[in-house]
Motif scaffolding. Structure first.
Motif, PDB file in Angstrom:
ATOM      1  N   SER A   1      -8.433 -16.366   1.342  1.00 25.37           N
ATOM      2  CA  SER A   1      -7.394 -15.493   0.786  1.00 25.37           C
ATOM      3  C   SER A   1      -6.393 -15.156   1.887  1.00 25.37           C
ATOM      4  O   SER A   1      -6.651 -15.366   3.077  1.00 25.37           O
ATOM      5  CB  SER A   1      -8.023 -14.210   0.242  1.00 25.37           C
ATOM      6  OG  SER A   1      -8.556 -13.435   1.316  1.00 25.37           O
ATOM      7  N   LYS A   2      -5.252 -14.623   1.469  1.00 25.25           N
ATOM      8  CA  LYS A   2      -4.238 -14.255   2.454  1.00 25.25           C
ATOM      9  C   LYS A   2      -4.765 -13.167   3.376  1.00 25.25           C
ATOM     10  O   LYS A   2      -4.491 -13.159   4.583  1.00 25.25           O
ATOM     11  CB  LYS A   2      -2.980 -13.791   1.733  1.00 25.25           C
ATOM     12  CG  LYS A   2      -1.798 -13.553   2.663  1.00 25.25           C
ATOM     13  CD  LYS A   2      -0.555 -13.189   1.892  1.00 25.25           C
ATOM     14  CE  LYS A   2       0.627 -12.925   2.847  1.00 25.25           C
ATOM     15  NZ  LYS A   2       1.843 -12.556   2.114  1.00 25.25           N
ATOM     16  N   GLU A   3      -5.547 -12.235   2.840  1.00 25.93           N
ATOM     17  CA  GLU A   3      -6.123 -11.170   3.669  1.00 25.93           C
ATOM     18  C   GLU A   3      -7.005 -11.758   4.766  1.00 25.93           C
ATOM     19  O   GLU A   3      -6.943 -11.333   5.933  1.00 25.93           O
ATOM     20  CB  GLU A   3      -6.957 -10.228   2.797  1.00 25.93           C
ATOM     21  CG  GLU A   3      -6.146  -9.207   2.033  1.00 25.93           C
ATOM     22  CD  GLU A   3      -7.048  -8.250   1.283  1.00 25.93           C
ATOM     23  OE1 GLU A   3      -8.276  -8.484   1.275  1.00 25.93           O
ATOM     24  OE2 GLU A   3      -6.534  -7.290   0.693  1.00 25.93           O
TER      25      GLU A   3
ATOM     26  N   SER B   1      -8.752 -12.334  -8.071  1.00 26.38           N
ATOM     27  CA  SER B   1      -8.526 -10.910  -7.824  1.00 26.38           C
ATOM     28  C   SER B   1      -7.153 -10.529  -8.372  1.00 26.38           C
ATOM     29  O   SER B   1      -6.215 -11.342  -8.369  1.00 26.38           O
ATOM     30  CB  SER B   1      -8.599 -10.596  -6.327  1.00 26.38           C
ATOM     31  OG  SER B   1      -8.236  -9.262  -6.073  1.00 26.38           O
ATOM     32  N   ASN B   2      -7.047  -9.289  -8.830  1.00 27.75           N
ATOM     33  CA  ASN B   2      -5.751  -8.804  -9.313  1.00 27.75           C
ATOM     34  C   ASN B   2      -4.762  -8.658  -8.167  1.00 27.75           C
ATOM     35  O   ASN B   2      -3.548  -8.699  -8.376  1.00 27.75           O
ATOM     36  CB  ASN B   2      -5.941  -7.460 -10.027  1.00 27.75           C
ATOM     37  CG  ASN B   2      -6.755  -7.611 -11.307  1.00 27.75           C
ATOM     38  OD1 ASN B   2      -6.686  -8.655 -11.949  1.00 27.75           O
ATOM     39  ND2 ASN B   2      -7.520  -6.588 -11.658  1.00 27.75           N
ATOM     40  N   ASN B   3      -5.303  -8.452  -6.986  1.00 29.28           N
ATOM     41  CA  ASN B   3      -4.458  -8.364  -5.801  1.00 29.28           C
ATOM     42  C   ASN B   3      -4.221  -9.779  -5.262  1.00 29.28           C
ATOM     43  O   ASN B   3      -5.165 -10.442  -4.827  1.00 29.28           O
ATOM     44  CB  ASN B   3      -5.145  -7.506  -4.737  1.00 29.28           C
ATOM     45  CG  ASN B   3      -4.283  -7.350  -3.491  1.00 29.28           C
ATOM     46  OD1 ASN B   3      -3.182  -7.903  -3.384  1.00 29.28           O
ATOM     47  ND2 ASN B   3      -4.781  -6.581  -2.522  1.00 29.28           N
ATOM     48  N   PRO B   4      -2.994 -10.274  -5.275  1.00 23.99           N
ATOM     49  CA  PRO B   4      -2.748 -11.660  -4.826  1.00 23.99           C
ATOM     50  C   PRO B   4      -3.214 -11.908  -3.398  1.00 23.99           C
ATOM     51  O   PRO B   4      -3.636 -13.009  -3.078  1.00 23.99           O
ATOM     52  CB  PRO B   4      -1.229 -11.799  -4.948  1.00 23.99           C
ATOM     53  CG  PRO B   4      -0.810 -10.745  -5.911  1.00 23.99           C
ATOM     54  CD  PRO B   4      -1.764  -9.593  -5.736  1.00 23.99           C
ATOM     55  N   ASP B   5      -3.158 -10.887  -2.563  1.00 20.46           N
ATOM     56  CA  ASP B   5      -3.567 -11.095  -1.177  1.00 20.46           C
ATOM     57  C   ASP B   5      -5.080 -11.272  -1.041  1.00 20.46           C
ATOM     58  O   ASP B   5      -5.561 -11.801  -0.043  1.00 20.46           O
ATOM     59  CB  ASP B   5      -3.120  -9.914  -0.306  1.00 20.46           C
ATOM     60  CG  ASP B   5      -1.609  -9.890  -0.136  1.00 20.46           C
ATOM     61  OD1 ASP B   5      -0.974 -10.919  -0.435  1.00 20.46           O
ATOM     62  OD2 ASP B   5      -1.073  -8.846   0.288  1.00 20.46           O
ATOM     63  N   SER B   6      -5.834 -10.769  -2.030  1.00 21.86           N
ATOM     64  CA  SER B   6      -7.291 -10.859  -1.962  1.00 21.86           C
ATOM     65  C   SER B   6      -7.839 -12.051  -2.731  1.00 21.86           C
ATOM     66  O   SER B   6      -9.045 -12.303  -2.704  1.00 21.86           O
ATOM     67  CB  SER B   6      -7.920  -9.570  -2.533  1.00 21.86           C
ATOM     68  OG  SER B   6      -7.493  -8.446  -1.807  1.00 21.86           O
ATOM     69  N   HIS B   7      -6.986 -12.750  -3.410  1.00 22.17           N
ATOM     70  CA  HIS B   7      -7.426 -13.888  -4.231  1.00 22.17           C
ATOM     71  C   HIS B   7      -7.872 -15.054  -3.345  1.00 22.17           C
ATOM     72  O   HIS B   7      -7.113 -15.526  -2.508  1.00 22.17           O
ATOM     73  CB  HIS B   7      -6.292 -14.348  -5.151  1.00 22.17           C
ATOM     74  CG  HIS B   7      -6.617 -15.606  -5.901  1.00 22.17           C
ATOM     75  ND1 HIS B   7      -7.406 -15.601  -7.019  1.00 22.17           N
ATOM     76  CD2 HIS B   7      -6.275 -16.903  -5.669  1.00 22.17           C
ATOM     77  CE1 HIS B   7      -7.533 -16.850  -7.454  1.00 22.17           C
ATOM     78  NE2 HIS B   7      -6.853 -17.658  -6.654  1.00 22.17           N
TER      79      HIS B   7
END
Length: 1762
Positions: free
Chosen positions: A157-159, A254-260
């Motif tokens: 994920s981006k995170e 994930s609803n959060n794109p950064d956590s997908h």
């Protein structure tokens, strides 16, 4: 804040400034630190981190990682980057992770977090250059980005990217190469031992390696795969692990794109699938398993490898999914698989594509097995069609799928019979398929889907019975086998007319297939050969519908055999009569039409089959059937000349039956007469073929014979009959065997029912003579067929005409000794005798009664039968030739078997049995079998009373060799006397087979069962041949089997054992009996297991070796086929008896016992493995076998038993796992003892003969120790130690203590030490409470005489100290120090060093706590006199200090405290010496830092010098000198100055002592001390030292005594030292002394430059140099004469060509002397010296010496230049 800002600026401006990292870490780790302070700590830690060395950074790593899991994300990211930087440097440093000075303990939560992030690191990949998008390089007017500027690799994920790369700031993200290097560094880091506990974090570690294995870089793949194999796998049945694997594959939405998190790469997906394929839980995790399977098969990014793994996963799902899970998903799976198959159908053909399609088809089959309800006929139709279009490799998979689907469709058909039509159409459509696999599966489905009574299924089987492919033939023939006789009824069989209708319909549709030549065949079609099979099947079907219990034709397509059974013949007659009542519905009309059609087809095989069936139909059918063929005589005649003999014979027989039916009609008589005349002409016409003449001859015989059969007097004209006979007899002289055989058979037919027709030219006895002549001729030509046919004809003729009997029998008796190797001939003779005596009473004559409406009586009188029996019994009596007895036995056997119903034969039962019993002792095996068969048949003849007599007679004959009266056999009679069983009547020995049979019957107390066993025991091939079948022995066996069934409980145990008899013949016979009696072996063994087991265990201890050996082999077989729950109650006794047999006196029994033990071992070990069998079962087995092996196996006196027990125990230990836990104590203790008791004897021998083989005791013991370490016993013990916990230790430690203290043998002791180490490594926490007692045991046992044992125990102590209490360690150290300092025993003194060294190495952390105790004694021990001991203590010091002087300074107080006490109080001179040496070395190491201790040390040494001289005292005076020299500055202090006088006094005093060895050292020390302190006592010393240096008496005389030689050497050393001391004591700043002694000293030294040995001269030169250095004013103190002499003597030394060292020193001194005294040197001396030096320079070969000479010359020649 402003202060922090100011500090930060200062640090940034000056990179050389360092930060207090330890204090910062303390503040960072403190719980009370606030968040803002923690943030600043982290900032400064980052700054300081970059300013320390790599080694210091590594020591920071554990402190960085502690509590990382509880930090804020930003803090975690910063810490992670520092940790990664450290990991990246690890490869450039030397194994720092295990540095004992660093605490590497990290909390589990932090390790888990760290490993998770490392797994993310493994998934990271830099952005590809072609797709990289950055904000800096975009044009100013570029449109907004449609994609995020940060590249997110798959599975991340981006995170996570931001975290792991520090927002792409990390240096290792700059390129793919740097990224891969970092990943490799991480993998190397994880591989470092001790970093991560081996028994924890299985999934987390595996996660990292799995991610690496899915990378594209080959190095990472290799490292990842290695890690996955090297370390323990996670529990793949753990739901959390499985979910993590699925998440890794599928990503995490994930609803959060950064956590997908996106899904993994195809290569990583493939790796994950391989892991999921090992997990049953994965196959039951819905819906993930479906999603993953579909993605692998149909995903957009799938690859061929991934698709293949996906298909394997689908198969795994089909196999492993639970029933409740598979049912709802089965339709989805099936649809997906079928779609995949359809979609890939059009793909390009390739091995890869074929493999995938094959997997798909196999998966369909697996789904069908698990969820049959989701399948319909369309799927089956589609797979059948696939067999035609798929490649050969895929067809195999389709076939496998179809095989798995059969149960599903069988269930469907049973639930919905309306589907039958669809299935029939499908199968019929594929029966003629050109693809052989289609035909095979068609046959398989026909057999699986339909019952046996299905006409269609049997039709398909017969159609495919002649297929060109063996697998198709085998499957179809399997379907044709009729049900077992016991379970067969007429209703279970196909309806005759239904099968016939299918065949007829096929013929009508495909008439052209029969117009082709017979050799043209197409698989799956109804060609002539197949139609012949249909006729066979119809024939057998008719017979079995008539009598379902009949044994004839049960395989469906058996060859044609005559129906000899009267019951079956009568039943068939009745069935045919019933069928003829309604020929249309019964199918009889269609059958006759089919036979007619078949006879018209040009196929020899088909015609032969059809003619045989037609013959039986006419023979057994009602007369009306035969009557229908009267009008077709010409048609029948046409087959008399057929090409196949079988057809000619059958149709001749048919002709005879048909044409003789209406001979009461004159017209018919005329017709038949003309027919006979025609055949007579044909038979004699040489223009016709042999086949035609053969057929004509047969027709003559059958017509003549059947006319005499039907009518008491033949209505045919006698002349035609006699002429027919003459033609037949004439054919006996024909030129071909075919015609001769036909003539013999024709004679048999013509003369069987009555006497031969009377002929004026041919009397009946002439016919017999013709046959006898023919037999003689055939014997000479070895033509047994003609011989047998002639014999048979003679028997038939004697039956029809009793007047010929004598002539026939007289000749037959002459054949008793002929044809010894042709048993078939003698069976034919036996049949002929039976036919001649018993007539149609004989069973084999029943088949000739082929006109049911006519009755024929036997013509032979009873007297003839009795006479023949008497004759044969007389000839077979003992004394006859063995071959005669064998052949006569066969004849008697035939009489009993075939003519047993004759009253005379029954009446002779006892006599016949006696004769057969006498043959059981024959050496010929076949004779014995014939005898046993005969006895069985004799027994069957009589009623109950007769049988009782037979049993008594048999028993008496076999045991006593005589007959007993029937009335003497009562219920109390002992039938078998002790040791008499098995004796032959003549005193010989009965065959082993029959002895065993008698034993079997005797054990059951059922002697009559002997006959039943004998009926089953024979195994000669002849009994299974056509001849044996014709004799009906299979029927006898079946009958015997039924009669033995009530006795099975008693028979089975012993019969099972007899199958393994050492005698192969006995074993084979018994196997035949077993196979015949036992239809379901596995079920039988289950039912009778207990009785069999008890019998075998008893047999293992029997006194007869054969019984013991058989029991061993039987037990091995029984063990391998039974479950442990059956064996368990007997397990210990089984092992006990097997071990007893393993030590048997007979080798073959031992060999058999070894096989049994091996089988038992495999079974035992398998059930002791908790990974393969139920845990409860394993515990039960362990409770039985482990104590047994330890107490009775390993303690056995038999070597083989001990070895086998040990091998089994080792296997159990390897596999047992946690099941070992209750037995660990006993296992470990016993195996440790075994290390010594099982050691090879050669090592014990070498122990006492080391000198002989030129090896030392220590070398041998080291070899023994290596053997112990690599021993499998040690591996087993280690496996046990893996299961140790606190409870186990409570029992184990006392046993281990006992072994350590009292264990016998080096291996046991070394093994015990190794166990201590293993316990410390595996269970340190549990061991703590027992460690002190273990330490105490080791301490008491370490004083072993073996050095190897001492070192092993020392190593164990070193490891154990980690977990011991401080008090115990303190006590150990104290006792070892006392032993070292107080004992003089050379065997004990090294031991403390061993212990301290191992303590320092193995428990370094603990050792640091005791440095104050260890280092002083280590420093002292490093000065030991014994080199071996000294080196050990040196290693101790080096291990604990690194050799630095700082340790001396640090622990000086403790060291001085110990040495002060020792020097003052110890009685040991060697210890005093060591203390002195240690003090001197300390002074050297510390130099000026030693000053604080000078006063104390000087006093100590001065006190120690008091008293007499003792060995080693020189160390004290040397140490005093060293202390003075190294710290001479201290003597300038008041405190030091006060000691000078005392030192001067004591040194002079010691120098003047007379002990020569000591004097050398005391004089040397005197010189060094006086030189250092510049003491002027020269006036007191000069004369004394000069006398020592240059004594008046010469010491150079030759000496021979060794002691004198030593004294001389010592004197020279004293002289050399005295010269040096004279120079050293020469004061520097004392003008008066120098003025007084300069010239004497110079003169003394000059004088001694020559005339002394080389070492003394060197000392003189050295002293001269020292003297010159100290001389304040040479020009004033020396004279020209003295200097000149010194120059000359020095130059003389340069001329010494022997010693280079002397010349070197002299050249150097000459240079110094010339430089110092040149002004005093006269020119003449100087010039002379220059001249000499010029000459010496050219001669000198050593460059260094030459160079020094040149320097001296230059000085001496300098004045000339000036």
């Amino acid at each position: 804040m402003s202060l922090c800002s100011h500090v930060s600026k200062r640090f940034k401006s000056d990179p050389t400034l360092s930060l207090p990292m330890s204090a910062l870490f303390d503040l960072w780790e403190a719980e009370s630190t606030t968040m803002i302070v923690r943030n600043f700590c982290l900032i400064y830690l980052e700054i300081g981190f970059n300013r320390i060395t790599d080694e210091e950074k590594i020591k920071c790593l554990p402190r960085l990682l502690r509590n990382i899991s509880r930090c804020m994300p930003a803090q975690q990211a910063a810490i992670m980057q520092m940790a990664l930087h450290i990991i990246g440097t690890l490869t450039r440093t030397r194994n720092p992770v295990l540095d004992p000075s660093v605490d590497w303990h990290i909390p589990p939560a932090d390790i888990r977090f760290f490993l998770e992030k490392l797994a993310d690191l493994m998934l990271y990949a830099p952005a590809p250059k072609t797709t990289a998008v950055t904000l800096g390089n975009r044009p100013p007017n570029a449109p907004p980005l449609d994609v995020p500027p940060t590249f997110v690799p798959p599975a991340m994920s981006k995170e996570e990217i931001t975290f792991i790369t520090n927002n792409n700031k990390a240096s290792w993200t700059s390129s793919l190469t740097e990224s891969n290097n970092m990943k490799l560094s991480v993998l190397r880091f994880l591989a470092l031992p001790g970093l991560i506990p081996q028994d924890e974090f299985h999934w987390e570690r595996y996660h990292v390696y799995l991610a690496a294995a899915g990378d594209a870089n080959h190095e990472l793949i290799s490292a990842g795969e290695d890690g996955m194999k090297r370390y323990a796998q996670p529990d793949l049945e753990n739901a959390n692990v499985v979910r993590a694997l699925y998440a890794m594959y599928q990503g995490k939405p994930s609803n959060n794109p950064d956590s997908h998190r996106s899904p993994a790469t195809p290569s990583l997906k493939n790796r994950i699938l391989r892991v999921l394929l090992k997990s049953a839980t994965a196959a039951n995790t819905f819906p993930n398993m479906i999603q993953v399977a579909f993605d692998a098969l149909n995903g957009e990014t799938t690859t061929p490898k991934l698709r293949a793994s996906g298909m394997s996963f689908v198969q795994w799902i089909a196999r492993m999914t639970k029933d409740e899970t598979i049912k709802p998903i089965a339709p989805i799976l099936l649809t997906a698989l079928l779609q995949f198959i359809e979609r890939t159908k059009s793909g390009s053909p390739s091995a890869e594509n074929d493999s995938l399609r094959g997997f798909a088809f196999e998966a369909v089959g697996l789904v069908a097995k698990r969820a049959p309800d989701v399948f319909d006929v369309s799927v089956l139709r589609e797979l059948f069609a696939s067999l035609m279009v798929e490649s050969a490799s895929v067809q195999v998979s389709v076939l496998d799928a179809l095989s798995n689907m059969s149960n599903a469709y069988q269930k469907m058909l049973s639930q919905d019979p309306s589907k039958e039509t669809e299935f029939k159409e499908l199968l019929l459509g594929n029966v003629s398929n050109t693809n052989h696999r289609s035909r095979y599966i068609t046959a398989k489905y026909a057999n699986a889907l339909f019952p046996y009574k299905s006409a269609l299924a049997r039709y398909i089987d017969v159609i495919l019975s002649q297929d060109s492919k063996p697998e198709v033939r085998d499957e179809s023939l399997k379907g044709l086998v009729f049900p077992e006789a016991d379970n067969c009824a007429s209703d279970d069989l196909p309806v005759f007319g239904d099968v016939l209708a299918l065949v007829s319909s096929n013929i009508e549709k495909n008439p052209k297939s029969f117009a082709q030549k017979a050799h043209v065949r197409q698989d799956g079609t109804l060609h002539p050969v197949v139609l012949a099979d249909f006729l066979k099947y119809f024939r057998h079907l008719l017979i079995l519908r008539a009598n379902p219990k009949c044994v004839l034709g049960r395989k469906g397509l058996d060859d044609f055999e005559d129906i000899a059974d009267v019951e079956t013949r009568d039943a068939l007659v009745a069935v045919l009569a019933q069928m003829s009542a309604d020929t249309e519905t019964s199918g009889l009309r269609a059958y006759t039409d089919l036979l007619t059609f078949a006879l018209q087809v040009d196929s020899g095989e088909l015609q032969a089959a059809a003619s045989y069936c037609l013959l039986e139909l006419i023979s057994f059918g009602p007369p009306a059937i035969g009557a229908t063929y009267i009008s077709q005589i010409e048609w029948i005649k046409s087959f008399i000349v057929a090409t196949r003999a079988e057809t000619r014979i059958s149709m001749s027989h048919v002709l005879g039956l048909v044409v003789t039916t209406q001979l009461d009609d004159p017209m018919q008589v005329k017709f038949v007469s003309e027919l006979l005349v025609e055949f007579q002409k044909t038979a004699q016409d040489k223009q016709t073929s042999p086949e035609q003449r053969h057929g004509a001859t047969l027709a003559l015989g059958y017509i003549v014979g059947r006319s005499s059969y039907r009518y008491s007097k033949s209505p045919l004209p006698s002349d035609i009959l006699s002429r027919s006979l003459e033609v037949i007899v004439k054919q006996l002289d024909a030129g071909t065997n075919l015609e001769i055989l036909g003539a013999c058979e024709a004679l048999s037919e013509a003369g069987r029912y009555s006497a031969l027709p009377r002929s004026s030219t041919l009397a009946p006895d002439e016919v017999i003579r013709k046959l006898i002549a023919l037999m003689s001729k055939s014997s000479s030509n070895n033509d047994t067929k003609i011989h047998e046919q002639a014999i048979s004809a003679m028997g038939q003729l004697a039956n029809g005409d009793h007047g010929l009997s004598k002539q026939v029998f007289d000749h037959i008796y002459t054949l008793a000794s002929s044809h010894s190797k042709q048993t078939e001939v003698h069976f034919t003779i036996g049949e002929a005798i039976t036919a001649a005596t018993c007539g149609f009473v004989a069973t084999h004559m029943q088949k000739y009664l082929d006109i049911p409406t006519v009755t024929v009586e036997s013509k032979a009188p009873a007297e003839t039968v009795q006479e023949v029996i008497n004759t044969l019994l007389e000839k077979i009596a003992p004394g006859s030739a063995p071959v005669v007895r064998k052949n006569l036995a066969i004849w008697l056997l035939c009489i009993i078997r075939l003519g047993g119903k004759h009253p005379v034969v029954k009446a002779n039962a006892l006599r016949l049995q006696s004769a057969f019993a006498g043959l059981l002792g024959e050496t010929d095996e076949f004779t014995q079998e014939v005898a046993s068969r005969g006895m069985g048949l004799v027994f069957e003849l009589g009623d109950e009373a007769v049988r009782s007599q037979l049993v008594g007679s048999l028993v008496s004959t076999l045991t006593e060799g005589k007959k007993i009266a029937p009335q003497s056999v009562t219920g109390e009679t002992q039938l078998f006397r002790d040791n008499a069983l098995g004796s032959a009547p003549e005193g010989g020995q009965v065959s082993g087979t029959y002895q065993s049979i008698l034993s079997l019957a005797s054990d059951m107390n059922q002697p009559d069962l002997v006959y039943k066993f004998m009926s089953l025991a024979a195994h000669n091939a002849v009994w299974n041949s056509r001849r044996g079948a014709s004799m009906g022995f299979s029927t006898i066996a079946t009958q015997a089997t039924k009669e033995l069934e009530p006795h099975l409980p008693a028979i089975i145990p012993k019969l099972y054992r007899f199958q393994f008899d050492p005698n192969p013949k006995v074993a084979e016979s018994m196997k035949n009996i077993w196979q015949t009696l036992i239809k379901e072996p596995s079920k039988t063994l289950d039912d009778y297991f207990e009785t069999i087991m008890k019998d075998l265990l008893a047999g293992l201890g029997d006194r007869q070796w054969r019984l013991r050996e058989a029991s061993c082999l039987a037990l091995a077989d029984l063990t391998s086929s039974r479950e442990m729950k059956q064996l368990e109650p007997h397990l210990e006794e089984m092992w006990l008896m097997c071990f007893r047999a393993l030590d048997d006196i007979k080798e073959s029994v031992r060999t058999a016992a070894f096989r049994t033990c091996k089988a038992l071992t495999n079974k035992t070990v398998r059930y002791c493995d908790p990974t393969t069998e139920a845990v409860d079962e394993g515990r039960k087995v362990m409770r039985i076998v482990v104590p047994f092996f330890l107490t009775k196996g390993l303690q056995s006196s038999a070597e083989d038993v001990r070895n086998f027990s040990l091998a089994t125990i080792l296997k159990i230990c390897k596999k047992g796992g946690f099941l070992l836990k209750p037995h660990v104590t006993e296992l470990v203790a016993t195996l440790l003892e075994c290390l010594a008791t099982m050691e090879p004897q050669v090592l014990n021998y070498l122990t006492f003969h080391t000198d002989k083989y030129n090896i030392s005791q220590e070398q041998l013991e080291n070899s023994r120790l290596s053997a112990v370490r690599s021993s499998p016993i040690m591996d087993a013990i280690e496996s046990c130690i893996d299961q140790v916990d606190g409870e186990v230790l409570k029992a184990l430690i006392p046993r281990l203590n006992g072994l350590i203290r009292k264990g016998v043998g080096l291996p046991t002791k070394a093994g015990s030490a190794r166990i201590v180490y293993s316990l410390v490594q595996r269970a340190p926490n549990d061991l703590k409470e027992h460690a002190d007692s273990l330490l105490k045991a080791l301490k008491s046992a370490i004083f072993d005489r073996s050095i190897v044992v001492q070192k092993a125990f020392a190593s164990a102590i070193g490891h154990l100290a980690k977990v011991c209490s401080d008090g115990a360690v303190e006590q150990l150290l104290t006792s070892m120090i006392d032993i070292y300092l107080q004992t003089d025993d050379p065997d004990k003194r090294p031991i403390p060093g061993y212990i301290f060294l191992e303590f320092a190495k193995k428990s370094s952390d603990k050792a640091k706590e005791f440095q104050g105790r260890v280092l002083p004694i280590a420093y002292l021990g490093a000065r030991d006199d014994t080199d071996a001991i000294k080196l050990v203590w040196v290693d101790v010091w080096e291990e604990m200090t690194g050799g630095s002087a700082g340790a001396i300074r640090l622990w000086m107080k403790e060291m001085m405290g110990m040495m002060d006490g020792l020097l003052a109080s110890t009685p040991s001179w060697s210890v005093k010496k060591q203390v002195a040496m240690a003090l001197g070395d300390m002074a050297k190491a510390l130099r000026e830092n030693f000053s604080p201790y000078m006063n104390e040390v000087v006093d100590m040494l001065i006190s120690a010098l008091a008293g007499r001289t003792w060995e080693g005292k020189e160390a004290i005076v040397n140490s005093l000198a060293t202390v003075i020299v190294e710290n001479k500055g201290w003597f300038a202090t008041p405190e030091g100055a006060a000691k000078v006088d005392k030192i001067t006094q004591i040194l002079i005093q010691e120098a003047k002592k007379n002990n020569k060895p000591y004097k050398r050292h005391s004089i040397d020390s005197l010189g060094k001390a006086f030189d250092a302190l510049n003491i002027d006592k020269y006036a007191d010393l000069y004369d004394y030292l000069a006398e020592l240096a240059a004594p008046e008496a010469s010491d150079d005389m030759e000496v021979d005594d060794e002691d004198d030689q030593r004294q001389k050497t010592l004197g020279l050393l004293i002289r050399a030292t005295s010269f040096k001391t004279l120079a050293l004591c020469f004061p520097r700043n004392s003008p008066e002394t120098q003025a007084k002694y300069a010239v004497p000293l110079c003169t003394l030294l000059t004088k001694n430059l020559d005339g002394n040995v080389w070492n003394v001269r060197l000392a003189v030169i050295e002293a001269f140099e020292t003297f010159l250095d100290k001389l304040s004013s040479p020009s004033e103190l020396l004279t020209p004469q003295v200097v000149s002499e010194a120059i000359n003597q020095t130059i003389n030394c340069l001329e010494d060509g022997k010693y280079t060292s002397v010349r070197t020193a002299a050249a150097r001194m000459l240079h110094k002397l010339a430089t110092t005294t040149l002004p005093l040197l006269p020119d003449s001396v100087r010039l002379e010296a220059v001249t000499k030096l010029d000459g010496l320079t050219g001669k000198e070969l050593v460059p260094l010496v030459a160079e020094e000479i040149k320097k001296a010359r230059k000085v001496l020649a300098a004045m000339d230049a000036s």
